[in-house]
Scaffold this active site. Structure first.
Site: not given
Length: 209
Positions: A8-10, A14-15, A22, A58, A82
């Site tokens: 998965r990306h870092g 927004w996380n 998405g 990302r 995503e």
């Protein structure tokens, strides 16, 4: 034997803000970049033939941080993006909970019953992930392949490899930022999932979206 290394990306801005992300994009945080670099160090001795990457920035920036100075074929494709979240993109989980609670519950509890507003349904998403997997398998029968993508994409890919229905999508290890899955695929089609949700390399173990 083909070995897929799926990351998965870092972590992104927004996380941290718990925003639905998405097809839209936000920048990697310093921690997200550092964790991607840490994953690169963990994988430094793996001889990759190619890297497949989502076209989202990302994911691209994470892949570059993982590879460091390595020069490899770098294949970006929309099929590795995503799931598209339509009108939810950029909204916080709390905002979606207030305006679309029933559908948010379906998204997590009954994905086969989820009806998106401008985004992708899970059956359509599953079809896209199958196409993405087929692209890799058609091009590679052996060696090591790195794929850098997104949490729900990875869950769906693993769900497909496990030959499970869409309803089982969420019944896998949590995909934290830069979490790694490793899958062996033999020429006869036999599949062995060696790792999933592996985040031992991460500088911080706290979960993020």
């Amino acid at each position: 034997m083909l070995t897929l290394y799926i990351a998965r990306h870092g972590q992104t801005e927004w996380n941290i803000e718990k925003r639905m992300q998405g097809w839209e994009n936000s920048n990697l945080t310093n921690l997200g970049l550092a964790n991607a670099q840490a994953l690169g160090k963990k994988l430094k001795d793996v001889d990759f033939q190619v890297v497949y990457v989502s076209t989202s920035e990302r994911a691209v920036h994470s892949a570059q941080a993982i590879l460091q100075d390595r020069v490899l074929p770098f294949i970006k494709d929309d099929r590795f993006r995503e799931i598209g979240l339509g009108s939810w993109e950029g909204k916080t989980y709390a905002e979606v909970q207030q305006t679309d609670a029933d559908m948010l519950k379906a998204y997590f509890d009954q994905p086969d019953q989820y009806i998106p507003n401008g985004g992708e349904s899970f059956p359509a998403f599953e079809s896209r992930v199958r196409q993405a997997l087929k692209q890799i398998l058609d091009n590679h029968r052996e060696g090591n392949v790195l794929l850098v993508s997104h949490s729900v994409f990875i869950l769906m890919l693993l769900n497909i490899l496990k030959k499970r229905p869409i309803q089982e999508l969420w019944n896998s290890a949590y995909v934290s930022d830069t979490a790694l899955a490793v899958v062996n695929i033999a020429e006869n089609g036999n599949i062995a999932i060696l790792k999933e949700g592996d985040g031992e390399h991460r500088i911080k173990q706290e979960q993020s979206w």
